[in-house]
Enzyme design. Structure first.
Site, short mmCIF file in Angstrom:
data_model
loop_
_atom_site.label_atom_id
_atom_site.label_comp_id
_atom_site.label_asym_id
_atom_site.label_seq_id
_atom_site.Cartn_x
_atom_site.Cartn_y
_atom_site.Cartn_z
CG ASP A 453 65.16 67.98 35.79
OD1 ASP A 453 65.04 67.30 34.27
OD2 ASP A 453 64.49 68.31 34.56
CG ASP A 519 59.75 71.41 31.23
OD1 ASP A 519 60.29 71.58 31.84
OD2 ASP A 519 61.49 70.57 30.48
C1 GLA Z 1 64.52 70.16 32.68
C2 GLA Z 1 63.12 70.22 33.42
C3 GLA Z 1 63.47 72.70 33.70
C4 GLA Z 1 64.44 72.66 33.63
C5 GLA Z 1 66.15 72.32 32.91
C6 GLA Z 1 66.87 72.82 33.58
O1 GLA Z 1 64.14 70.43 31.42
O2 GLA Z 1 61.98 70.02 33.16
O3 GLA Z 1 62.28 72.22 33.95
O4 GLA Z 1 64.47 72.46 35.13
O5 GLA Z 1 65.51 70.29 33.02
O6 GLA Z 1 68.20 72.29 31.99
#
Ligand code: GLA
Length: 719
Positions: A453, A519
């Site tokens: 990430d 997301d």
């Molecule tokens: C980001 C990712 C999510 C999740 C969060 C965790 O937003 O896109 O899928 O992994 O971080 O903090």
């Protein structure tokens, strides 16, 4: 290649031609990039070069129609120059001339490659240009600039551009934001520069993605389209430029901050690759990118494992009991990989702390991750782990021990975002710290997969103590870190995630095999996000998850049929607290996962097609097997349309072959797909119908009644 001073080179692959003129010691000039021109002799190419010159108007320079792929001010290119830079104010307008013979070769995979070396002996610069045409028709170019003189040459930009014809009158590119990525925007290709610049240190949720110029009104199946994409995950610019003399060009390069690349004697700067594809309709453009990615040495060859991700199921509420219960249900519905998301390390009970401390949290996992990993393996699933290696929390052992490893510009502390800072991987110590901690985890546990990430912008990203701009070095270091981990743990797969779909580009995809597209897993939004993410990436490279009945990011509710049918197409996964699902939902979900596995070779190996439907309330897309013997289509109703979905045309089949069209059998256990009462109203849905590919594309079939925010599957099989 012809001889003498005027030389021509005609590269052809899969319906694309690139005709290059290499004359007078100049860098290559693209005389044609577009549809295949068929076999051309030297005379034809010489004629083409003459015919391709710009019409002359009022006192133009004599050479303006010779625009090389690195446009040169010194050669009368009056738009953005290819090379910007100076040696204390001098050598800012190089005039590059070839040194030695251009090298033309064919690589083992059939790629046709041209290498041209050039130099400006007055400005003391060298530039090597590489141009490759992949057998699938994707073109890519990059340049390496070398300073051969004394002092320092400060590079402002090195850009590569490709001309497009005047009939490319309309532009398409993309923007977006968190949970709302890849929003298309169209505009006329007007005079001036339409430039998309990124200075956030990552490709971006608002990434340009693809910059397309095409015949006005171009669609998925019609109109000629020319598109470029930069394979780079740091700062960048991609632009369309139209000059007063009518010249049109698509260009791209890294966006460098002042002093970020400063070349000492003999030092070089290599640009990222600029990728370019032409096609009739966007589907053909996408097909060239898909063929490219599928041919990469690291492209996955085994089926993409259905993934259960814990994020929206438990967020930070991790415990052995909760997660093993989730894993049990995941295995029951057919998941093949279990990914433990954010919250497993340091003191990370929320998003305020512990990034940078990549050791297992003793509070939550007193016995370590071993018991969970073993449990997941016993269920027959792979284990994957979330990491965010380029980030650091102020509240972390790492930041307390090494505050100087955090990016900060001008001696002031860096701005905080999402309660986190960026770890400057340009510091060897910072790099070694995160490399060693991650490697230790990979050695301790059988981890098949990292969700990598990157949740915040890089801004004011100064390298301490001097404050020099650091995004360029950081981006290369992040690539190196991924490469070294994969080399140390062969078979390790990495997913590129950045607050959702914020790092999706062919640079990071040289080492990653999956992206997290967004997301937002609301299927209505996902129809749009996936449609356009698939415009660059093959569906098997894009994570598509079934979420809970009520979307966490939009609050909308959707039937499982629409959620699952939207997730079916990509690298399918589940991101839903299955312990809250009832028995019927689990049974139905398992049926969708079964269907995905049955069709996975087609879904991930086929040609992506999109219908240019007559209204924008209904979307048609599908995949057609490479041999065109079968296909699967998705007809989705996004809104209620005045006349319903009406007749739906199914593109991409062999016009002369006959196909049976059918809707899935309700007995397959997919209750949301096709209630029998509805199927009765359209005769073909009950027994199927046999039609030729041409009829299906030209005339189509009447669609079954379709509720808004629902979709139907249509199977097509050659008879
Ligand atoms: C980001 C990712 C999510 C999740 C969060 C965790 O937003 O896109 O899928 O992994 O971080 O903090």
């Amino acid at each position: 290649m012809t001889s003498d001073d005027v030389r021509h080179l005609h590269l052809r692959a899969a319906g694309t031609s690139v005709a290059l003129e290499l004359s007078g010691g100049l860098l290559p000039v693209v005389r044609h990039w577009g549809s295949d021109l068929g076999p051309l002799g030297d005379d034809d190419l010489a004629g083409l070069a003459l015919a391709a010159g710009a019409a002359r108007g009022d006192s133009p320079f004599d050479v303006t129609d010779r625009v090389s792929v690195v446009p040169e001010h010194a050669l009368a290119w009056i738009g953005r120059p290819g090379v910007e830079g100076s040696r204390s104010g001098r050598d800012w307008s190089p005039a590059l001339r070839t040194t030695g013979e251009p090298e033309v070769s064919t690589l083992p995979d059939g790629t046709q490659r041209l290498l041209v070396r050039s130099a400006d002996t007055t400005a003391h610069l060298g530039l090597d240009l590489e141009l490759e045409l992949h057998p699938g028709g994707l073109l890519r170019l990059r340049a390496t600039l070398t300073s051969t003189g004394g002092g320092r040459y400060d590079v402002g930009a090195v850009r590569l551009g490709l001309p497009v014809p005047e009939r490319a009158g309309e532009l398409l590119d993309f923007t977006g934001r968190h949970t709302f990525e890849r929003i298309p925007q169209r505009r006329p290709f007007g005079a001036g520069v339409h430039s998309r610049e990124v200075r956030t240190g990552r490709t971006g949720l608002d990434a340009v993605h693809l910059l397309c110029a095409g015949e006005p009104g171009f669609g998925f199946r019609s109109g000629q389209v020319w598109a470029v994409h930069l394979g780079w995950s740091g700062n960048q610019q991609t632009y369309a430029e139209r000059l007063s003399n009518g010249a049109r060009l698509l260009g791209s390069g890294e966006a460098l901050e002042h002093g970020e690349v400063s070349l000492g004697p003999g030092e070089s700067y290599a640009t990222p690759w600029v990728y370019a594809a032409h096609g009739t309709g966007l589907d053909e453009v996408s097909g060239r990118f898909h063929a490219w990615l599928r041919s990469r040495p690291h492209a996955p060859t085994r089926p993409r494992p259905v993934t259960l991700n814990t994020w929206e199921a438990v967020y930070f509420d991790q415990s052995f009991e909760r997660l093993t219960a989730l894993a049990d249900l995941g295995a029951r519905v057919g998941a093949e990989r279990f990914v433990l998301d954010d919250g497993w390390f340091g003191g990370r009970r929320d998003d305020t702390t512990s990034l940078g401390d990549w050791t297992v949290s003793p509070d939550v996992w007193p016995d370590g991750l071993g018991p969970l990993v073993e449990h997941v393996h016993r269920l027959g699933m792979e284990f994957g782990l979330w990491v965010e290696p380029e980030m650091v929390s102020r509240d972390s052992d790492l930041a307390r021990a090494h505050p100087e490893w955090l990016f900060s510009g001008g001696g002031r502390p860096g701005l905080e975002s999402r309660q986190q800072h960026v770890l400057d991987l340009g510091h060897p110590g910072a790099y070694a710290h995160v490399h060693d901690q991650l490697l230790d985890l990979l050695h301790r546990h059988d981890i098949a997969y990292l969700k990598w990430d990157h949740n915040r912008y890089l801004n004011d990203a100064g390298h301490t103590p001097g404050g020099e701009a650091g995004v360029h070095a950081h981006t290369l270091a992040a690539y190196r870190l991924m490469d070294e981990l994969v080399a140390a743990r062969p078979g390790l797969e990495i997913e590129s995630c950045a607050g959702g779909g914020g790092r999706i580009d062919l640079g990071v995809l040289d080492r990653c095999v999956r992206v997290w597209a967004s997301d937002c897993i609301d299927p209505l939004e996902r129809q749009q996000i996936q449609r356009w993410t698939f415009a660059l990436l093959p569906p098997g490279w894009v994570g598509t998850h079934v979420g809970s009945p009520r979307s966490h990011t939009t609050g909308r509710r959707h039937d499982l049929s629409f959620r699952a049918q939207t997730a079916l197409w990509g690298h399918m996964g589940i991101e839903w607290d299955l312990t809250a699902a009832d028995e019927d939902e689990l049974v139905e979900l398992a049926a969708w996962v079964r269907l995905h596995k049955q069709q996975r070779d087609l879904l991930h190996g086929g040609t992506v097609v999109n219908g240019d439907h007559h209204d924008d309330d209904t979307w048609v897309h599908g995949v057609v097997a490479p041999d065109r013997s079968r296909a699967l289509y998705d007809v989705a109703s996004l809104r209620r349309a005045p006349s319903g979905p009406g007749r739906v045309r199914l593109p991409g089949l062999d016009p002369d072959r006959r196909y049976r069209v059918s809707a899935p059998d309700p007995a397959a256990g997919l209750p949301g797909v096709l209630p029998l009462t509805l199927s009765m109203s359209v005769p073909w849905a009950r027994a199927g119908v046999v039609l030729t590919g041409r009829v299906l594309d030209e005339i189509g079939i009447p669609m079954l009644p379709l509720l808004p925010e629902h979709a139907h599957l249509v199977h097509v099989t050659e008879v």
